[in-house]
Design a protein around this motif. Structure first.
Motif, PDB file in Angstrom:
ATOM      1  N   THR A   1      69.745  85.650   2.561  1.00  0.00           N
ATOM      2  CA  THR A   1      70.993  85.829   3.302  1.00  0.00           C
ATOM      3  C   THR A   1      71.920  84.635   3.091  1.00  0.00           C
ATOM      4  N   ARG A   2      73.200  84.922   2.882  1.00  0.00           N
ATOM      5  CA  ARG A   2      74.169  83.835   2.782  1.00  0.00           C
ATOM      6  C   ARG A   2      74.845  83.648   4.118  1.00  0.00           C
TER       7      ARG A   2
ATOM      8  N   LEU B   1      64.178  75.576   5.516  1.00  0.00           N
ATOM      9  CA  LEU B   1      64.516  76.957   5.861  1.00  0.00           C
ATOM     10  C   LEU B   1      65.832  77.398   5.229  1.00  0.00           C
ATOM     11  N   LEU B   2      66.665  76.453   4.867  1.00  0.00           N
ATOM     12  CA  LEU B   2      67.950  76.764   4.248  1.00  0.00           C
ATOM     13  C   LEU B   2      68.130  75.926   2.993  1.00  0.00           C
ATOM     14  N   ARG B   3      69.103  76.339   2.202  1.00  0.00           N
ATOM     15  CA  ARG B   3      69.505  75.507   1.068  1.00  0.00           C
ATOM     16  C   ARG B   3      70.993  75.699   0.842  1.00  0.00           C
TER      17      ARG B   3
ATOM     18  N   VAL C   1      78.711  77.888  -3.526  1.00  0.00           N
ATOM     19  CA  VAL C   1      77.992  79.161  -3.429  1.00  0.00           C
ATOM     20  C   VAL C   1      77.835  79.586  -1.980  1.00  0.00           C
ATOM     21  N   GLY C   2      77.167  78.768  -1.203  1.00  0.00           N
ATOM     22  CA  GLY C   2      76.950  79.107   0.190  1.00  0.00           C
ATOM     23  C   GLY C   2      75.675  78.489   0.723  1.00  0.00           C
ATOM     24  N   THR C   3      75.358  78.828   1.953  1.00  0.00           N
ATOM     25  CA  THR C   3      74.131  78.352   2.579  1.00  0.00           C
ATOM     26  C   THR C   3      73.163  79.515   2.628  1.00  0.00           C
TER      27      THR C   3
END
Lengths: 247, 247
Positions: free
Chosen positions: B53-54, B83-85, B90-92
């Motif tokens: 998911t973004r 948990l995120l990158r 681009v986005g998270t």
DNA sequence: TAGGATTTGTGCGTATGTATT
DNA sequence: TAATACATACGCACAAATCCT
């Protein structure tokens, strides 16, 4: 005021390692972040910034030639690792470790050290064996000219060498986190102990681990490490009655 | 678009707990940070935000009525927990866990579960015993009306209950980190398994642990937990041949 | 291939909280 | 007690990177 540049070989190894990771480093921003993060972490655990030190966001930003914003990102990560604590209106303070937490971390590190030999142990490559021989050489060198800072640096590099003995990445991450949480407390206590004796004991530990690694017995190496963490803790407990109090 | 408010009782328990911590919460900023951090982490591991998911910084900031700056602080912590990158331009993105890492985390979690009974086990208070009885009751209730999301929530609350059995804070932190890294993968796989059967097995686990806790045998409880993590992993391995690939 | 739309990263001015005088 | 100095927290505008048409 400290210099930004460092000819510390540990820093260089880290930078090279991150660059040679699973993907080519095309992002300069990420690289810079890693560099500053590792550098500040090293300063904290080498007691360049002793517990209680108030870091200035502005001063650090100026030192690295960046704005406060990206620097705050680094400080945020260090805070999430428990090495810093930012308080609104006060400053960014290097945390201390209370005695209870110190005991708990050491107990846990003992168990994790043993797990290195149980979870995904990786047969040492010739390169890894060479690394431990080099560490042993540095240990001998250190015995001839004992120095707390060089001792701490060798301890860090030895730790990272041990982490190469397992492929379990989460175990590595967690061990690293715990190591950096207490390394500076260990270093602070070293100054109150018999430095030459501690260096000698550590040199023996490296030699023993090098022997185990050379014959490919990672499990033995992990048990040696565990026992030395245990004994180091006992010596620390006998030496350091004073306790730091800081959240 | 999701609602900001949640009448999720786990959220409320967390909020209340953080407020009643070791120091009176005088800082509204820190409280808000904790609230949003916990909320987003829950959404990630309950698959409200499935892997890949973004997330939009701007949208989330608008949802919470704050600027991007404090939100980015939360996202930064979630990224440090794996948990995120965030990728420039681009986005998270919500991370996925590749199969290798999943196996490694499970192996490590098994060992850590056992350590709960070895490192600073704390005799269960009447309150703790009551908590596990309540969990057992919810388990029975769940069996009558199986539901993946309620299952996941009970799993989370059960986990936090187990963490009350040790006073070793670093062990708790690390176990929590590893739990939240794989909880969503477990939940994703559950949908491909026999839900009723999994719920029944879990209900039995809760009952067994409750029994051990009632007689104050934390070590037994930790071994029960360890064996169930092990068995759960075997069932997952037999069910899920497909692998997600994402750094 | 090129250009516009979208997203995160950065810089800076301001608000807010704390400590000290 | 009040005012001043100084630190972090915040909001916003712009830069840089990526993706899609």
């Amino acid at each position: 005021m400290r210099e930004y540049e460092t000819d510390n070989d540990y820093e260089m190894a880290r930078a090279a390692k991150s660059g040679g990771g699973d993907e080519t480093q095309v992002n300069a921003s990420r690289e810079r972040f890693q560099r500053i993060y590792t550098l500040l972490r090293n300063r904290i655990c080498l007691l360049d910034y002793p517990p209680g030190t108030r870091l200035s966001e502005e001063a650090l930003a100026a030192e690295f030639g960046i704005s406060r914003t990206p620097l705050r990102r680094v400080l945020g990560w260090l805070e999430s690792q428990g090495l810093l604590r930012s308080v609104h209106g006060v400053g960014t303070i290097v945390t201390d470790v209370e005695i209870d937490a110190f005991v708990q971390v050491y107990q846990l590190r003992m168990e994790l050290a043993e797990l290195v030999g149980k979870l995904s142990p990786v047969p040492p490559t010739p390169e890894t064996i060479g690394l431990f021989r080099e560490l042993e050489r540095r240990g001998s060198e250190l015995q001839q000219k004992p120095d707390p800072r060089a001792f701490a640096q060798l301890n860090i590099d030895f730790f990272h060498g041990l982490m190469r003995l397992t492929e379990n990445e989460p175990l590595r991450e967690i061990s690293e986190r715990l190591y950096y949480q207490t390394a500076r407390i260990w270093l602070k206590s070293i100054s109150q102990m018999n430095l030459a004796q501690e260096v000698a004991i550590f040199a023996r530990e490296i030699a023993e681990v090098r022997t185990a690694v050379e014959i490919g017995d990672v499990s033995a190496a992990s048990h040696i490490r565990r026992s030395h963490i245990s004994m180091s803790f006992v010596r620390l407990s006998n030496t350091k009655p004073e306790t730091a109090t800081q959240a």
